[in-house]
Design a protein around this motif. Structure first.
Motif, PDB file in Angstrom:
ATOM      1  N   ALA A  23       0.857  -1.183   0.000  1.00 40.64           N
ATOM      2  CA  ALA A  23       0.000   0.000   0.000  1.00 40.64           C
ATOM      3  C   ALA A  23       0.893   1.232   0.000  1.00 40.64           C
ATOM      4  O   ALA A  23       1.692   1.419   0.919  1.00 40.64           O
ATOM      5  CB  ALA A  23      -0.909  -0.011   1.211  1.00 40.64           C
ATOM      6  N   ALA A  24       0.763   2.049  -1.030  1.00 44.84           N
ATOM      7  CA  ALA A  24       1.624   3.215  -1.192  1.00 44.84           C
ATOM      8  C   ALA A  24       0.845   4.499  -0.936  1.00 44.84           C
ATOM      9  O   ALA A  24      -0.293   4.637  -1.390  1.00 44.84           O
ATOM     10  CB  ALA A  24       2.219   3.239  -2.593  1.00 44.84           C
ATOM     11  N   SER A  25       1.460   5.417  -0.231  1.00 41.26           N
ATOM     12  CA  SER A  25       0.884   6.748  -0.040  1.00 41.26           C
ATOM     13  C   SER A  25       1.987   7.782  -0.217  1.00 41.26           C
ATOM     14  O   SER A  25       3.168   7.500   0.016  1.00 41.26           O
ATOM     15  CB  SER A  25       0.242   6.869   1.338  1.00 41.26           C
ATOM     16  N   GLY A  26       1.601   8.966  -0.663  1.00 39.77           N
ATOM     17  CA  GLY A  26       2.582  10.026  -0.872  1.00 39.77           C
ATOM     18  C   GLY A  26       3.274   9.990  -2.210  1.00 39.77           C
ATOM     19  O   GLY A  26       4.147  10.816  -2.481  1.00 39.77           O
ATOM     20  N   ILE A  27       2.931   9.017  -3.052  1.00 38.36           N
ATOM     21  CA  ILE A  27       3.477   8.924  -4.405  1.00 38.36           C
ATOM     22  C   ILE A  27       2.356   8.572  -5.356  1.00 38.36           C
ATOM     23  O   ILE A  27       1.288   8.115  -4.947  1.00 38.36           O
ATOM     24  CB  ILE A  27       4.591   7.860  -4.534  1.00 38.36           C
ATOM     25  N   ILE A  28       2.615   8.778  -6.638  1.00 40.76           N
ATOM     26  CA  ILE A  28       1.650   8.435  -7.671  1.00 40.76           C
ATOM     27  C   ILE A  28       2.256   7.356  -8.544  1.00 40.76           C
ATOM     28  O   ILE A  28       3.321   7.549  -9.139  1.00 40.76           O
ATOM     29  CB  ILE A  28       1.307   9.678  -8.520  1.00 40.76           C
ATOM     30  N   LEU A  29       1.618   6.188  -8.602  1.00 38.29           N
ATOM     31  CA  LEU A  29       2.198   5.050  -9.295  1.00 38.29           C
ATOM     32  C   LEU A  29       2.362   5.312 -10.790  1.00 38.29           C
ATOM     33  O   LEU A  29       3.245   4.735 -11.422  1.00 38.29           O
ATOM     34  CB  LEU A  29       1.353   3.797  -9.070  1.00 38.29           C
ATOM     35  N   ARG A  30       1.552   6.177 -11.363  1.00 27.66           N
ATOM     36  CA  ARG A  30       1.686   6.463 -12.788  1.00 27.66           C
ATOM     37  C   ARG A  30       2.949   7.255 -13.102  1.00 27.66           C
ATOM     38  O   ARG A  30       3.366   7.346 -14.252  1.00 27.66           O
ATOM     39  CB  ARG A  30       0.472   7.218 -13.305  1.00 27.66           C
ATOM     40  N   THR A  31       3.575   7.820 -12.087  1.00 29.73           N
ATOM     41  CA  THR A  31       4.798   8.598 -12.312  1.00 29.73           C
ATOM     42  C   THR A  31       6.008   8.012 -11.593  1.00 29.73           C
ATOM     43  O   THR A  31       7.093   8.565 -11.668  1.00 29.73           O
ATOM     44  CB  THR A  31       4.612  10.054 -11.858  1.00 29.73           C
ATOM     45  N   ASN A  32       5.818   6.901 -10.901  1.00 31.27           N
ATOM     46  CA  ASN A  32       6.928   6.279 -10.174  1.00 31.27           C
ATOM     47  C   ASN A  32       7.048   4.807 -10.514  1.00 31.27           C
ATOM     48  O   ASN A  32       6.061   4.078 -10.455  1.00 31.27           O
ATOM     49  CB  ASN A  32       6.730   6.403  -8.655  1.00 31.27           C
ATOM     50  N   GLY A  33       8.264   4.382 -10.823  1.00 30.35           N
ATOM     51  CA  GLY A  33       8.513   2.962 -10.929  1.00 30.35           C
ATOM     52  C   GLY A  33       8.536   2.340  -9.546  1.00 30.35           C
ATOM     53  O   GLY A  33       8.910   2.983  -8.562  1.00 30.35           O
ATOM     54  N   MET A  34       8.130   1.087  -9.467  1.00 37.16           N
ATOM     55  CA  MET A  34       8.072   0.374  -8.185  1.00 37.16           C
ATOM     56  C   MET A  34       8.780  -0.969  -8.324  1.00 37.16           C
ATOM     57  O   MET A  34       8.753  -1.598  -9.383  1.00 37.16           O
ATOM     58  CB  MET A  34       6.614   0.128  -7.786  1.00 37.16           C
ATOM     59  N   ASP A  35       9.400  -1.396  -7.232  1.00 39.95           N
ATOM     60  CA  ASP A  35      10.128  -2.655  -7.221  1.00 39.95           C
ATOM     61  C   ASP A  35       9.692  -3.518  -6.047  1.00 39.95           C
ATOM     62  O   ASP A  35       9.232  -3.011  -5.034  1.00 39.95           O
ATOM     63  CB  ASP A  35      11.640  -2.430  -7.025  1.00 39.95           C
ATOM     64  N   TRP A  36       9.945  -4.799  -6.190  1.00 38.97           N
ATOM     65  CA  TRP A  36       9.982  -5.721  -5.062  1.00 38.97           C
ATOM     66  C   TRP A  36      11.409  -6.247  -4.962  1.00 38.97           C
ATOM     67  O   TRP A  36      11.971  -6.728  -5.948  1.00 38.97           O
ATOM     68  CB  TRP A  36       9.028  -6.894  -5.244  1.00 38.97           C
ATOM     69  N   TYR A  37      11.979  -6.124  -3.786  1.00 34.32           N
ATOM     70  CA  TYR A  37      13.282  -6.679  -3.466  1.00 34.32           C
ATOM     71  C   TYR A  37      13.092  -7.789  -2.440  1.00 34.32           C
ATOM     72  O   TYR A  37      12.048  -7.871  -1.776  1.00 34.32           O
ATOM     73  CB  TYR A  37      14.194  -5.617  -2.844  1.00 34.32           C
ATOM     74  N   ARG A  38      14.121  -8.595  -2.262  1.00 32.87           N
ATOM     75  CA  ARG A  38      14.121  -9.573  -1.192  1.00 32.87           C
ATOM     76  C   ARG A  38      15.526  -9.714  -0.625  1.00 32.87           C
ATOM     77  O   ARG A  38      16.504  -9.473  -1.315  1.00 32.87           O
ATOM     78  CB  ARG A  38      13.594 -10.928  -1.652  1.00 32.87           C
ATOM     79  N   GLN A  39      15.562 -10.108   0.637  1.00 32.31           N
ATOM     80  CA  GLN A  39      16.839 -10.343   1.299  1.00 32.31           C
ATOM     81  C   GLN A  39      16.741 -11.594   2.147  1.00 32.31           C
ATOM     82  O   GLN A  39      15.946 -11.638   3.098  1.00 32.31           O
ATOM     83  CB  GLN A  39      17.252  -9.145   2.156  1.00 32.31           C
TER      84      GLN A  39
END
Length: 115
Positions: A23-39
């Protein structure tokens, strides 16, 4: 202020499936790339999947054909559908938003795959 909150992790047997949500807030997904990382324990954090602001996706080779990253721009949510899970997928999974000097990170959600 950007905030990312992951959910959906848990314990699953090998071959099973999980769906992670971010759940993202404070950003707009249409203008930001998003990732999933793992460790994984004792290992470096690695990029698992990426979805661009245009909606194109890329994956690390080890999860191609098994994981799917997607987003719902109306809900400002990013997802990682994980199928055919393997013990080597065990890790803490992090949602990451691109932007700013280092981007933004969620707190992580644990995924444990038993053999």
């Amino acid at each position: 202020q950007v905030q990312l909150v992951e959910s959906g992790g848990g314990l699953v047997q090998a071959g099973g499936s999980l769906r992670l949500s971010c759940a993202a807030s404070g950003i707009i997904l249409r203008t930001n790339g998003m990732d999933w990382y793992r460790q994984a324990p004792g290992k470096q954090r690695e990029l698992v999947a990426y979805i661009s602001s245009f909606g194109s996706t890329t994956y690390v080779d080890s999860v191609k054909g098994r994981f799917t990253i997607s987003r719902d721009t109306a809900k400002n949510m990013v997802y990682l559908e994980m199928n055919s899970l393997k013990p080597e997928d065990t890790a803490v999974y992090y949602c990451h938003a691109r932007g700013g000097p280092l981007g933004y990170w969620g707190q992580g959600t644990q995924v444990t795959v038993s053999s």
